[in-house]
Design a protein around this motif. Sequence first.
Motif, PDB file in Angstrom:
ATOM      1  N   PHE A  35       0.825  -1.211   0.000  1.00 49.73           N
ATOM      2  CA  PHE A  35       0.000   0.000   0.000  1.00 49.73           C
ATOM      3  C   PHE A  35       0.857   1.258   0.000  1.00 49.73           C
ATOM      4  CE2 PHE A  35      -2.871   3.220   1.834  1.00 49.73           C
ATOM      5  CZ  PHE A  35      -3.929   3.096   0.944  1.00 49.73           C
ATOM      6  N   HIS A  39      -0.522   3.754  -3.214  1.00 48.49           N
ATOM      7  CA  HIS A  39      -1.637   4.658  -2.912  1.00 48.49           C
ATOM      8  C   HIS A  39      -1.413   6.115  -3.323  1.00 48.49           C
ATOM      9  CE1 HIS A  39       0.800   5.865   0.512  1.00 48.49           C
ATOM     10  NE2 HIS A  39       0.008   6.920   0.630  1.00 48.49           N
ATOM     11  N   LEU A  42      -5.388   7.500  -5.899  1.00 50.18           N
ATOM     12  CA  LEU A  42      -6.462   6.627  -5.422  1.00 50.18           C
ATOM     13  C   LEU A  42      -7.133   5.984  -6.631  1.00 50.18           C
ATOM     14  CD1 LEU A  42      -7.592   5.655  -2.790  1.00 50.18           C
ATOM     15  CD2 LEU A  42      -9.176   7.550  -2.777  1.00 50.18           C
ATOM     16  N   ALA A  46      -5.249   0.929  -5.580  1.00 51.25           N
ATOM     17  CA  ALA A  46      -5.271   1.416  -4.200  1.00 51.25           C
ATOM     18  C   ALA A  46      -6.610   1.125  -3.538  1.00 51.25           C
ATOM     19  CB  ALA A  46      -4.972   2.913  -4.166  1.00 51.25           C
ATOM     20  N   LEU A  50      -7.527  -1.107  -0.227  1.00 50.59           N
ATOM     21  CA  LEU A  50      -8.357  -0.635   0.890  1.00 50.59           C
ATOM     22  C   LEU A  50      -9.423  -1.668   1.254  1.00 50.59           C
ATOM     23  CD1 LEU A  50      -8.910   3.135  -0.010  1.00 50.59           C
ATOM     24  CD2 LEU A  50      -7.578   2.220   1.911  1.00 50.59           C
ATOM     25  N   GLY A  95     -13.524   4.841  -1.097  1.00 46.73           N
ATOM     26  CA  GLY A  95     -12.329   5.131  -1.885  1.00 46.73           C
ATOM     27  C   GLY A  95     -12.670   5.766  -3.218  1.00 46.73           C
ATOM     28  N   VAL A  99     -10.046  10.575  -0.978  1.00 45.65           N
ATOM     29  CA  VAL A  99      -9.172  10.280   0.158  1.00 45.65           C
ATOM     30  C   VAL A  99      -9.883  10.514   1.488  1.00 45.65           C
ATOM     31  CG1 VAL A  99      -7.062  10.999   1.349  1.00 45.65           C
ATOM     32  CG2 VAL A  99      -7.048  10.698  -1.134  1.00 45.65           C
ATOM     33  N   LEU A 160      -3.704   9.266   2.971  1.00 46.11           N
ATOM     34  CA  LEU A 160      -3.749   7.833   3.247  1.00 46.11           C
ATOM     35  C   LEU A 160      -2.384   7.283   3.644  1.00 46.11           C
ATOM     36  CD1 LEU A 160      -6.140   6.626   0.394  1.00 46.11           C
ATOM     37  CD2 LEU A 160      -6.685   7.086   2.788  1.00 46.11           C
ATOM     38  N   SER A 164      -0.429   2.861   6.007  1.00 46.55           N
ATOM     39  CA  SER A 164       0.695   1.920   5.978  1.00 46.55           C
ATOM     40  C   SER A 164       1.344   1.810   7.352  1.00 46.55           C
ATOM     41  CB  SER A 164       1.730   2.353   4.938  1.00 46.55           C
ATOM     42  OG  SER A 164       1.217   2.187   3.649  1.00 46.55           O
TER      43      SER A 164
END
Length: 193
Positions: A35, A39, A42, A46, A50, A95, A99, A160, A164
């Motif tokens: 990720f 990311h 988006l 990505a 999610l 998503g 974001v 985002l 991670s």
Amino acid sequence: MSTNTRTPRANGERSSLLKLYLVRGILAVVWAAVFAVAHDTLDAKAIALLVVYPLIDAVSSVIDYRALPDDFERGLTAFNGALSALAAPAAGIAGAGGVAAALSVFGVWAVLSGAAQVVVGVRRRGPELGRQWPMLIAGGLSFVVGIFYNIQAAGDEPSLDVLSVYATGGGVFFIVQAGLLAWRARQRRADAV
């Protein structure tokens, strides 16, 4: 249920939890690494990631649920599994909205699943199941971080990037808990000799 009544099933539950926690932890760390590089925009990749992260939690909850006797802990594990299963498509839909929406859904899920994890950790905190301190800390942090995510989602620059870090931290706590369970099993075998 008191921790004393858990002894007859403790060895099997400890072995099951050790494997589950180890695999769950490794998957979280791998997800975080993927990720982190996927990311930046988006896009579909990505968004798919999610969706995948809560699904990892949902599958883990189902595996844990099947290993538990019929008690409060099992019901709470079922709740967490259902919550994670609902969070997965919600994260995908959010998503597609951007974001801020994705971060907000992830935050709500983190708050609720973190609270459930703390309660399960408290119920499993006896010595035969490794005291559960890593799980208690991870659940508490998930709860707090989820609140932060929702605050950040409402701000000017939601990001985002934090997901991670969240997944890595959670993964490390699961791996540490698996290590504690392995250490406890080794200690019990040495004591039995």
